[in-house]
Design a protein around this motif. Structure first.
Motif, PDB file in Angstrom:
ATOM      1  N   VAL A  84       0.797  -1.090   0.039  1.00 26.01           N
ATOM      2  CA  VAL A  84       0.016  -0.257   0.166  1.00 26.01           C
ATOM      3  C   VAL A  84       1.141   1.173  -0.079  1.00 26.01           C
ATOM      4  CG1 VAL A  84      -1.352   1.007   1.593  1.00 26.01           C
ATOM      5  CG2 VAL A  84      -1.856  -0.842   1.519  1.00 26.01           C
ATOM      6  N   ARG A  85       0.729   2.299  -0.413  1.00 30.90           N
ATOM      7  CA  ARG A  85       0.982   3.307  -0.678  1.00 30.90           C
ATOM      8  C   ARG A  85       0.990   4.220   0.191  1.00 30.90           C
ATOM      9  NH1 ARG A  85      -0.041   4.579  -6.870  1.00 30.90           N
ATOM     10  NH2 ARG A  85      -1.023   5.914  -5.774  1.00 30.90           N
ATOM     11  N   PRO A  86       1.885   4.626   0.714  1.00 28.91           N
ATOM     12  CA  PRO A  86       0.902   5.551   2.691  1.00 28.91           C
ATOM     13  C   PRO A  86       0.117   6.540   1.670  1.00 28.91           C
ATOM     14  CG  PRO A  86       4.144   4.832   2.803  1.00 28.91           C
ATOM     15  CD  PRO A  86       3.227   4.559   1.219  1.00 28.91           C
ATOM     16  N   GLY A  87       0.542   7.253   1.325  1.00 21.28           N
ATOM     17  CA  GLY A  87       0.086   8.142   0.914  1.00 21.28           C
ATOM     18  C   GLY A  87      -1.647   7.854   0.182  1.00 21.28           C
ATOM     19  N   ARG A  88      -1.682   6.664   0.383  1.00 20.27           N
ATOM     20  CA  ARG A  88      -3.209   6.251   0.092  1.00 20.27           C
ATOM     21  C   ARG A  88      -4.139   5.775   1.781  1.00 20.27           C
ATOM     22  NH1 ARG A  88      -6.576   5.085  -1.109  1.00 20.27           N
ATOM     23  NH2 ARG A  88      -7.727   2.757  -1.643  1.00 20.27           N
ATOM     24  N   VAL A  89      -3.535   6.390   2.064  1.00 22.39           N
ATOM     25  CA  VAL A  89      -3.907   5.798   4.156  1.00 22.39           C
ATOM     26  C   VAL A  89      -4.511   7.853   4.216  1.00 22.39           C
ATOM     27  CG1 VAL A  89      -3.859   5.753   6.605  1.00 22.39           C
ATOM     28  CG2 VAL A  89      -2.495   4.530   4.080  1.00 22.39           C
ATOM     29  N   ARG A  90      -6.119   7.353   4.456  1.00 22.29           N
ATOM     30  CA  ARG A  90      -6.682   8.792   5.350  1.00 22.29           C
ATOM     31  C   ARG A  90      -6.892   8.497   7.175  1.00 22.29           C
ATOM     32  NH1 ARG A  90      -8.844  12.395   6.557  1.00 22.29           N
ATOM     33  NH2 ARG A  90     -11.075  13.041   6.045  1.00 22.29           N
ATOM     34  N   PHE A  91      -6.972   7.810   7.334  1.00 22.36           N
ATOM     35  CA  PHE A  91      -6.999   8.238   8.706  1.00 22.36           C
ATOM     36  C   PHE A  91      -5.585   6.856   9.653  1.00 22.36           C
ATOM     37  CE2 PHE A  91      -9.056   5.604  12.436  1.00 22.36           C
ATOM     38  CZ  PHE A  91      -8.888   6.824  13.455  1.00 22.36           C
ATOM     39  N   VAL A  92      -5.719   7.196  10.626  1.00 21.58           N
ATOM     40  CA  VAL A  92      -4.704   6.217  11.398  1.00 21.58           C
ATOM     41  C   VAL A  92      -5.013   6.478  12.649  1.00 21.58           C
ATOM     42  CG1 VAL A  92      -2.743   6.426  12.900  1.00 21.58           C
ATOM     43  CG2 VAL A  92      -2.469   6.296   9.878  1.00 21.58           C
ATOM     44  N   GLU A  93      -5.766   5.309  13.838  1.00 19.71           N
ATOM     45  CA  GLU A  93      -5.581   5.374  14.592  1.00 19.71           C
ATOM     46  C   GLU A  93      -4.547   4.907  15.621  1.00 19.71           C
ATOM     47  OE1 GLU A  93      -7.964   4.407  18.483  1.00 19.71           O
ATOM     48  OE2 GLU A  93      -8.157   5.758  17.122  1.00 19.71           O
ATOM     49  N   LEU A  94      -3.937   6.243  16.200  1.00 18.01           N
ATOM     50  CA  LEU A  94      -2.638   6.000  17.298  1.00 18.01           C
ATOM     51  C   LEU A  94      -3.138   5.395  18.252  1.00 18.01           C
ATOM     52  CD1 LEU A  94      -3.359  10.731  17.575  1.00 18.01           C
ATOM     53  CD2 LEU A  94      -1.645   9.124  16.157  1.00 18.01           C
ATOM     54  N   HIS A  95      -1.508   5.382  18.861  1.00 22.42           N
ATOM     55  CA  HIS A  95      -1.016   4.505  20.072  1.00 22.42           C
ATOM     56  C   HIS A  95      -1.910   6.313  21.194  1.00 22.42           C
ATOM     57  CE1 HIS A  95       0.752   2.151  23.387  1.00 22.42           C
ATOM     58  NE2 HIS A  95       0.874   3.520  23.675  1.00 22.42           N
ATOM     59  N   GLY A  96      -1.838   7.205  20.986  1.00 22.41           N
ATOM     60  CA  GLY A  96      -2.742   8.293  21.082  1.00 22.41           C
ATOM     61  C   GLY A  96      -2.746   7.930  22.770  1.00 22.41           C
ATOM     62  N   THR A  97      -1.534   7.522  23.218  1.00 23.03           N
ATOM     63  CA  THR A  97      -1.899   8.113  25.225  1.00 23.03           C
ATOM     64  C   THR A  97      -1.866   9.370  25.932  1.00 23.03           C
ATOM     65  OG1 THR A  97       0.682   8.135  25.729  1.00 23.03           O
ATOM     66  CG2 THR A  97      -0.567   6.455  25.497  1.00 23.03           C
ATOM     67  N   GLY A  98      -1.465  10.648  24.988  1.00 25.54           N
ATOM     68  CA  GLY A  98      -1.648  12.075  25.577  1.00 25.54           C
ATOM     69  C   GLY A  98      -0.432  12.610  26.993  1.00 25.54           C
ATOM     70  N   THR A  99       0.261  11.458  26.035  1.00 25.63           N
ATOM     71  CA  THR A  99       1.421  11.904  27.672  1.00 25.63           C
ATOM     72  C   THR A  99       2.652  12.386  26.647  1.00 25.63           C
ATOM     73  OG1 THR A  99       3.006   9.830  26.364  1.00 25.63           O
ATOM     74  CG2 THR A  99       1.121   9.651  28.504  1.00 25.63           C
ATOM     75  N   ARG A 100       3.179  13.385  27.632  1.00 19.96           N
ATOM     76  CA  ARG A 100       4.185  14.601  26.580  1.00 19.96           C
ATOM     77  C   ARG A 100       5.263  14.296  25.788  1.00 19.96           C
ATOM     78  NH1 ARG A 100       3.656  19.950  27.259  1.00 19.96           N
ATOM     79  NH2 ARG A 100       1.561  20.478  28.814  1.00 19.96           N
ATOM     80  N   ALA A 101       5.707  13.107  26.503  1.00 21.38           N
ATOM     81  CA  ALA A 101       6.827  12.299  25.618  1.00 21.38           C
ATOM     82  C   ALA A 101       6.174  11.672  23.998  1.00 21.38           C
ATOM     83  CB  ALA A 101       7.668  11.796  26.651  1.00 21.38           C
ATOM     84  N   GLY A 102       4.871  10.993  25.027  1.00 26.20           N
ATOM     85  CA  GLY A 102       5.710   9.970  23.626  1.00 26.20           C
ATOM     86  C   GLY A 102       4.330  11.043  22.504  1.00 26.20           C
ATOM     87  N   ASP A 103       3.708  11.690  22.614  1.00 20.59           N
ATOM     88  CA  ASP A 103       2.727  12.235  21.117  1.00 20.59           C
ATOM     89  C   ASP A 103       3.959  12.686  20.224  1.00 20.59           C
ATOM     90  OD1 ASP A 103       0.471  11.276  22.638  1.00 20.59           O
ATOM     91  OD2 ASP A 103      -0.384  13.007  22.740  1.00 20.59           O
TER      92      ASP A 103
END
Length: 602
Positions: free
Chosen positions: A287-306
């Motif tokens: 899959v070409r990365p540019g075709r991706v429309r949405f990513v469900e993040l790990h997204g913990t809301g930490t200052r270092a990780g995000d």
């Protein structure tokens, strides 16, 4: 892949998601989870001890008898193991698979699980240990117990890579299916918070949000909120799913797993490693990365990780999307803002959200996002955090594509690529459904349970689903219950011509409240072939009830036959003539039933 459109074709490595189940605060199933996401609800609340948590209401509720366990076994078993049994069964049934039919098959079970609070609590009560304690506390049993229950012969393993455990479990299951090691796979992830110690440890590490909110990619990012629950999915090779006429919710095109391997510290995320896992995942998926429309993040809301995650996504996907000339930036979001961080199960929570997003064509809002994090230049990275639901429409001929990320505290990173199900999958399901249509005035709707109480519970669930759920075709409901559900010993068959009649007859039959309504005693008498010379003669002389009913039968038959039934039995005549044995056997059956009725057997 079509180099002009980027359209993906069905490939031998494509894996279909055919069954879904979940149990989360505010969402007892995947339909309720999707509504929670679409409506922007937050199931986090302050607990009695002052901590914030997205908590399940009752860890102890479990039907041990249903799963072949004694009360003592269930009490000694980690509730996380019990939750895997429930979710695994539900996911298989959602896939239209009768669990009992899988015995002896190469069905794999993979479970992401990263905590063992129950074992910690049990170890403090050494006097309570018994013969079931070892299996009940051991983390590996979360997968092995389901394999044992259903008699599955495929791989069976618990996966612990900390917070990325369950997404890694999905990746391992997909690889097993691609190798032909498994023909079908059940993948689960569970997380229950049973001991205060585990919360204290994460708080001391500085990982938890003091205000009870996960502020993903937001300037207020200050940690995450712990969540409880579990998810299970059923996977099979896409070509088999299409051949079997399965409903395909989405397709796993590929994925990758790596480790930070010597980053800034053991628990600090590494941007280079995250970029590498993204590039490898899309390369393997074709899959070409540019075709991706949405990513469900790990997204913990930490200052270092995000900031690290955002930078890696921007470098691999955001800029690639901008280069394609797509009019919209890469949308990113995190279900942790809705249901908290389910830690070992978090990857599958994100996987489920992405699967539903791809299927439904709508990107839910991410909560608690107001001001972008100062270290996350969204515009420069070509990233966008939706704060309201957004429609997802792709150009004609292109299927929706999404990514799912999950990162473990010790640096194990995972990313999977999901694609909208091919049109032929929906067409096949529609064709199968149309083939079931028939001009029937009524259809039989079967409800069953292992016990009378279980039957009532199933009937109540059916009634609630029909009355309050989305509109359902009655024939589809009847077909599914008869052909794709386990039929247990206590059962009821309700005949109905439409939805309203089904609801009325369920209520009229008192399915919900009378234990004896169904699963009652039935007298079954076989026909010709069970007779013998002298049958009934002893009862004729010793039982007035039998003799009286037999006389009534003989009198009723007299105008149609040239013999007397009572005399045939009393004299022990031969019963070889068909025109004699049939009416005599019938008369004996009716008379025997009267004897049992007189003894209270009805």
């Amino acid at each position: 892949m079509n180099p002009e459109t980027g359209e993906q074709h069905v490939g031998e490595n494509d894996i279909a998601v055919v069954g879904l189940a979940c149990r989360m605060p505010g969402a007892a199933n995947h339909e309720e989870f999707w509504e929670l996401l679409r409506n922007g609800r937050n199931s986090v609340s302050r607990q009695d001890d002052g901590t914030w948590r997205a908590a399940l209401e009752d860890h102890g509720a479990f039907d041990a008898e249903f799963f072949g366990m004694t009360a003592a076994q269930a009490a000694a078993t980690d509730p996380q193991q019990r939750l895997v049994l429930e979710l695994g069964w539900e996911a298989l049934e959602h896939a239209g698979i009768v669990p009992g039919r899988l015995r002896g098959t190469r069905t794999g079970v993979y479970v992401g699980i990263a905590s063992d609070d129950y074992a910690t609590l049990a170890a403090r009560r050494t006097g309570d240990a018994g013969g079931y304690s070892a299996a009940g506390r051991h983390r590996a049993m979360a997968a092995n117990r389901l394999s044992y229950l259903l008699g599955l012969r495929g791989p069976s393993m618990a996966v612990d890579t900390a917070q990325s455990s369950s997404l890694v479990a999905v990746h391992l299951a997909c690889e097993s299916l691609r190798r032909g090691e498994s023909d079908l796979a059940v993948v689960g992830g569970v997380n229950l918070i049973l001991a205060d110690d585990s919360t204290t440890v994460m708080d001391l590490m500085g990982a938890l949000s003091p205000d009870g909110r996960c502020h993903t990619f937001d300037a207020r990012a200050n940690g995450y909120v712990r969540g409880e629950g579990g998810v299970a999915v059923v996977l099979k090779p896409l070509h088999r799913a299409l051949a079997d006429g399965d409903r395909v919710h989405c397709v796993v095109k590929g994925g990758a797993v790596n480790n930070d391997g010597g980053g800034p510290s053991l628990t600090t995320p590494d941007r280079a490693a995250q970029e590498a896992v993204l590039r490898e995942a899309y390369d393997r998926a074709g899959v070409r990365p540019g075709r991706v429309r949405f990513v469900e993040l790990h997204g913990t809301g930490t200052r270092a990780g995000d900031p690290v995650e955002a930078a890696a996504l921007g470098a691999v996907l955001g800029t690639a999307r901008a280069a394609t000339g797509a009019g919209t930036p890469l949308a990113v979001g995190s279900a942790k803002t809705n249901v908290g961080h389910l830690e070992g199960a978090a990857g599958l929570v994100g996987f489920l959200k992405a699967a539903l997003t791809v299927r439904e064509g709508e990107i839910p809002a991410t909560l608690n996002h107001e001001t972008p994090h100062p270290d996350i230049p969204l515009d420069a990275l070509n990233l966008h955090v939706p704060t309201a639901p957004e429609p997802w429409i792709e150009p004609a001929g292109q299927r929706r594509l999404a990514g799912v990320s999950s990162f473990g505290m010790g640096g194990t990173n995972a990313h999977l690529v999901l694609e909208e199900a091919p049109a032929e999958a929906a067409a096949e399901v529609a064709a199968v459904a149309e083939g079931r249509r028939a001009a029937l005035p009524v259809v039989p709707v079967v409800v069953s349970g292992r016990t009378a109480e279980g039957l009532r519970d199933q009937a109540a669930q059916l009634s609630a689903r029909v009355e309050h759920g989305p509109e359902l075709d009655l024939l589809d409901v009847a077909w599914t219950l008869a052909d794709a559900r386990t039929v247990f010993g206590h059962r009821a068959v309700v005949l109905a011509g439409d939805r309203d009649e089904l609801l009325t007859r369920l209520e009229r039959s008192a399915v919900h409240g009378v234990a004896g309504s169904f699963g009652r005693r039935v007298l079954v008498f076989p026909g010709q072939g069970t007779q013998w010379v002298g049958m009934g003669a002893e009862l004729l002389g010793s039982s007035p009830v039998f003799a009286g009913r037999l006389r009534e039968c003989a009198d009723a038959l007299a105008p149609f036959v040239d013999f007397d039934v009572v005399e045939v039995l009393r004299e022990g005549r031969s019963l070889e003539r068909v025109d004699v044995v049939q009416p005599v056997t019938w008369a004996v059956m009716v008379s025997l039933a009267e004897v049992w009725r007189s003894l209270g057997v009805v």
